[in-house]
Design a protein around this motif. Structure first.
Motif, PDB file in Angstrom:
ATOM      1  N   GLY A   1     -85.701  -2.587  30.560  1.00 44.69           N
ATOM      2  CA  GLY A   1     -87.100  -2.579  30.158  1.00 44.69           C
ATOM      3  C   GLY A   1     -87.341  -3.036  28.728  1.00 44.69           C
ATOM      4  O   GLY A   1     -88.372  -3.600  28.425  1.00 44.69           O
ATOM      5  N   GLY A   2     -86.373  -2.831  27.845  1.00 41.97           N
ATOM      6  CA  GLY A   2     -86.516  -3.246  26.456  1.00 41.97           C
ATOM      7  C   GLY A   2     -85.689  -4.461  26.102  1.00 41.97           C
ATOM      8  O   GLY A   2     -85.464  -4.751  24.932  1.00 41.97           O
ATOM      9  N   ALA A   3     -85.224  -5.196  27.109  1.00 42.23           N
ATOM     10  CA  ALA A   3     -84.354  -6.353  26.875  1.00 42.23           C
ATOM     11  C   ALA A   3     -85.105  -7.492  26.193  1.00 42.23           C
ATOM     12  O   ALA A   3     -86.318  -7.626  26.319  1.00 42.23           O
ATOM     13  CB  ALA A   3     -83.772  -6.847  28.192  1.00 42.23           C
ATOM     14  N   MET A   4     -84.337  -8.323  25.503  1.00 50.79           N
ATOM     15  CA  MET A   4     -84.885  -9.565  24.955  1.00 50.79           C
ATOM     16  C   MET A   4     -85.104 -10.517  26.121  1.00 50.79           C
ATOM     17  O   MET A   4     -84.423 -10.428  27.133  1.00 50.79           O
ATOM     18  CB  MET A   4     -83.898 -10.192  23.970  1.00 50.79           C
ATOM     19  CG  MET A   4     -83.614  -9.349  22.747  1.00 50.79           C
ATOM     20  SD  MET A   4     -84.949  -9.334  21.564  1.00 50.79           S
ATOM     21  CE  MET A   4     -84.753 -10.919  20.827  1.00 50.79           C
TER      22      MET A   4
ATOM     23  N   GLY B   1     -79.424  -6.576  26.448  1.00 54.73           N
ATOM     24  CA  GLY B   1     -79.997  -5.808  27.544  1.00 54.73           C
ATOM     25  C   GLY B   1     -80.146  -6.558  28.852  1.00 54.73           C
ATOM     26  O   GLY B   1     -80.858  -6.124  29.749  1.00 54.73           O
ATOM     27  N   ASN B   2     -79.458  -7.692  28.966  1.00 57.06           N
ATOM     28  CA  ASN B   2     -79.503  -8.532  30.168  1.00 57.06           C
ATOM     29  C   ASN B   2     -78.117  -8.581  30.801  1.00 57.06           C
ATOM     30  O   ASN B   2     -77.105  -8.699  30.097  1.00 57.06           O
ATOM     31  CB  ASN B   2     -79.941  -9.948  29.808  1.00 57.06           C
ATOM     32  CG  ASN B   2     -81.352  -9.982  29.276  1.00 57.06           C
ATOM     33  OD1 ASN B   2     -82.304  -9.935  30.023  1.00 57.06           O
ATOM     34  ND2 ASN B   2     -81.494 -10.050  27.948  1.00 57.06           N
TER      35      ASN B   2
ATOM     36  N   ILE C   1     -67.985 -18.729  27.592  1.00 58.38           N
ATOM     37  CA  ILE C   1     -69.319 -18.891  27.000  1.00 58.38           C
ATOM     38  C   ILE C   1     -69.801 -17.556  26.440  1.00 58.38           C
ATOM     39  O   ILE C   1     -69.791 -16.552  27.144  1.00 58.38           O
ATOM     40  CB  ILE C   1     -70.322 -19.415  28.053  1.00 58.38           C
ATOM     41  CG1 ILE C   1     -69.855 -20.767  28.606  1.00 58.38           C
ATOM     42  CG2 ILE C   1     -71.717 -19.526  27.466  1.00 58.38           C
ATOM     43  CD1 ILE C   1     -70.675 -21.262  29.787  1.00 58.38           C
ATOM     44  N   PRO C   2     -70.234 -17.519  25.182  1.00 60.01           N
ATOM     45  CA  PRO C   2     -70.774 -16.276  24.618  1.00 60.01           C
ATOM     46  C   PRO C   2     -71.997 -15.804  25.423  1.00 60.01           C
ATOM     47  O   PRO C   2     -72.761 -16.631  25.925  1.00 60.01           O
ATOM     48  CB  PRO C   2     -71.187 -16.664  23.196  1.00 60.01           C
ATOM     49  CG  PRO C   2     -70.509 -17.951  22.909  1.00 60.01           C
ATOM     50  CD  PRO C   2     -70.265 -18.623  24.219  1.00 60.01           C
ATOM     51  N   PRO C   3     -72.167 -14.475  25.551  1.00 65.19           N
ATOM     52  CA  PRO C   3     -73.262 -13.944  26.371  1.00 65.19           C
ATOM     53  C   PRO C   3     -74.640 -14.518  26.061  1.00 65.19           C
ATOM     54  O   PRO C   3     -75.396 -14.829  26.978  1.00 65.19           O
ATOM     55  CB  PRO C   3     -73.213 -12.442  26.090  1.00 65.19           C
ATOM     56  CG  PRO C   3     -71.797 -12.173  25.726  1.00 65.19           C
ATOM     57  CD  PRO C   3     -71.345 -13.404  24.991  1.00 65.19           C
TER      58      PRO C   3
END
Length: 132
Positions: free
Chosen positions: A28-31, A93-94, A113-115
């Motif tokens: 809910g608070g993810a970018m 947050g994903n 690959i970086p997240p």
């Protein structure tokens, strides 16, 4: 890029039997898109639903994407997935959950690959994998 099919509280019942090969979840608070769940079917169709904005509940989302119910997401990682699925973090947050055959095909790239970069690339990677 494929057209994204929107799923909401009015039509979610029509999407209960998707042949899912990948999905992402945003806290809910993810970018990015907070509360969004993107689902990819074996037919390379992309669906979007959101349990934060609108009137969808997480339980409705479970009906559309049953493997989601058996996942556990920690602060920084996918801590648990059902048998036959593997998780990857997308940062901020994903999270991403893939059917094992897709995960195994993309494993090298997923680990390289970086997240925060994977966040913007995973959908295209999965769709390309399905179409091959």
């Amino acid at each position: 890029m494929n057209e994204v099919i929107n799923i909401d509280e009015k039509n979610y019942g029509d999407y209960r039997n998707l042949n899912i090969v990948a999905f992402s979840l945003a806290f809910g608070g993810a970018m990015g898109s907070p509360g969004e769940i993107l689902v990819v079917s074996k037919e390379a169709l992309v669906y979007s639903m959101n349990y934060v904005y609108g009137n969808m509940t997480i339980e409705m989302c479970f009906e559309v994407c049953p493997p989601l119910k058996d996942c556990k997401f920690g602060m920084f990682d996918v801590e648990k997935t059902p048998k036959g699925w593997k998780g990857a973090r997308l940062g901020m947050g994903n999270f991403l959950v893939l059917a094992e055959p897709i995960y195994n095909h993309l494993k090298g790239e997923l680990l390289e690959i970086p997240p925060h970069i994977l966040y913007g690339k995973w959908l295209g990677m999965v769709l390309d994998c399905i179409k091959k």
